[in-house]
Design an enzyme around this catalytic site. Structure first.
Site, short mmCIF file in Angstrom:
data_model
loop_
_atom_site.label_atom_id
_atom_site.label_comp_id
_atom_site.label_asym_id
_atom_site.label_seq_id
_atom_site.Cartn_x
_atom_site.Cartn_y
_atom_site.Cartn_z
N TYR A 8 0.81 -1.22 0.00
CA TYR A 8 0.00 0.00 0.00
C TYR A 8 0.84 1.26 0.00
O TYR A 8 0.39 2.32 -0.47
CB TYR A 8 -0.97 0.01 1.19
CG TYR A 8 -0.35 0.25 2.54
CD1 TYR A 8 -0.19 1.55 3.03
CD2 TYR A 8 0.06 -0.80 3.35
CE1 TYR A 8 0.36 1.79 4.28
CE2 TYR A 8 0.61 -0.58 4.61
CZ TYR A 8 0.76 0.72 5.06
OH TYR A 8 1.31 0.94 6.31
N VAL B 276 3.59 8.80 3.71
CA VAL B 276 2.76 7.60 3.73
C VAL B 276 3.31 6.64 4.78
O VAL B 276 4.09 5.74 4.47
CB VAL B 276 2.73 6.90 2.35
CG1 VAL B 276 1.78 5.70 2.38
CG2 VAL B 276 2.32 7.86 1.26
N ASP B 277 2.96 6.87 6.02
CA ASP B 277 3.22 5.90 7.08
C ASP B 277 4.68 5.72 7.47
O ASP B 277 4.99 4.95 8.37
CB ASP B 277 2.62 4.54 6.67
CG ASP B 277 2.51 3.56 7.83
OD1 ASP B 277 2.30 4.02 8.96
OD2 ASP B 277 2.64 2.35 7.60
N THR B 278 5.60 6.40 6.79
CA THR B 278 7.01 6.20 7.09
C THR B 278 7.64 7.41 7.76
O THR B 278 8.67 7.28 8.43
CB THR B 278 7.79 5.86 5.81
OG1 THR B 278 7.52 6.85 4.82
CG2 THR B 278 7.38 4.49 5.27
N GLU C 125 -0.49 10.47 12.04
CA GLU C 125 -1.53 10.49 11.01
C GLU C 125 -2.95 10.62 11.57
O GLU C 125 -3.74 11.43 11.10
CB GLU C 125 -1.43 9.23 10.16
CG GLU C 125 -0.16 9.14 9.35
CD GLU C 125 -0.14 7.92 8.46
OE1 GLU C 125 0.16 8.06 7.27
OE2 GLU C 125 -0.43 6.82 8.96
#
Length: 205
Positions: free
Chosen positions: A101, A128-130, A135
């Protein structure tokens, strides 16, 4: 630009996989929320995921991720609900089925970010999540949804099966209207009290 900033944003996202987005001013995380996070880490609730301990100053002040950042766009891209997947023997989380994803969400948002720069100017950064960016905190602050009792972000009318991604920009964008979530939360909690009295009772102690 022949449209209002809000309409231009709607147009940018119209042909993407983003189911819903919300915008807010990028500022420091409020002190109470930051302290809760620090306590969560100090109690080792992060289960040995040491990366969650790093870059505390960036988690507090995410504008450090992009010089001159003014706004953050929080985006939700859906994945197939586990209830809609065919029965399978393997125990694999629904979100992990298919292509990574990170690649899908980043590709979608990088394309939007490119058009964003063309429309509003300035610089952008896609997360993106990193990146050390909280978030769910920012999704709530932007009005995208609220945190449910399961600790997931719940988007009214859409549920909780979403990947989250963010676009930081140096452009000053109009903030999305933040809907009052209290009535939704109370309704959900009353429903749980009705169908799961013992479970809710234990969880609240």
């Amino acid at each position: 630009m022949n449209c209002s900033p809000s309409q231009c944003l709607d147009n940018l996202f119209a042909s993407t996989a983003v189911a819903r987005y919300a915008v807010t001013r990028l500022e420091e995380v409020d002190d109470a929320a930051h302290e809760l996070y620090r306590q969560w880490i100090s109690k080792s609730y992060h289960a040995g995921m040491d990366y969650l301990e790093r870059y505390e100053e960036v988690r507090k002040a995410p504008a450090l991720l992009l010089e001159g950042a003014q706004s953050i766009i929080c985006c939700a891209i859906p994945y197939l609900s586990p209830h809609l997947l065919p029965p399978r023997k393997s125990k694999i989380a629904a979100y992990a089925m298919g292509t990574d994803y990170h690649e899908i969400v980043r590709a979608e948002l990088e394309d939007v970010a490119c058009h964003l720069r063309e429309t509003f100017g300035g610089n952008t950064r896609v997360c993106v999540d990193t990146a050390p960016l909280r978030e769910r905190y920012w999704a709530c602050r932007a009005g995208l949804g609220f945190i449910g009792l399961n600790n997931h972000l719940i988007i009214p009318g859409l549920g909780s099966c979403f990947f989250l991604g963010e676009i930081l920009t140096t452009a000053v964008l109009p903030a999305s209207p933040v809907k009052e979530m209290s009535e939704i939360v109370v309704t959900c909690f009353e429903y749980l009290l009705l169908i799961l009295p013992n479970t809710v009772g234990r969880a609240s102690k």
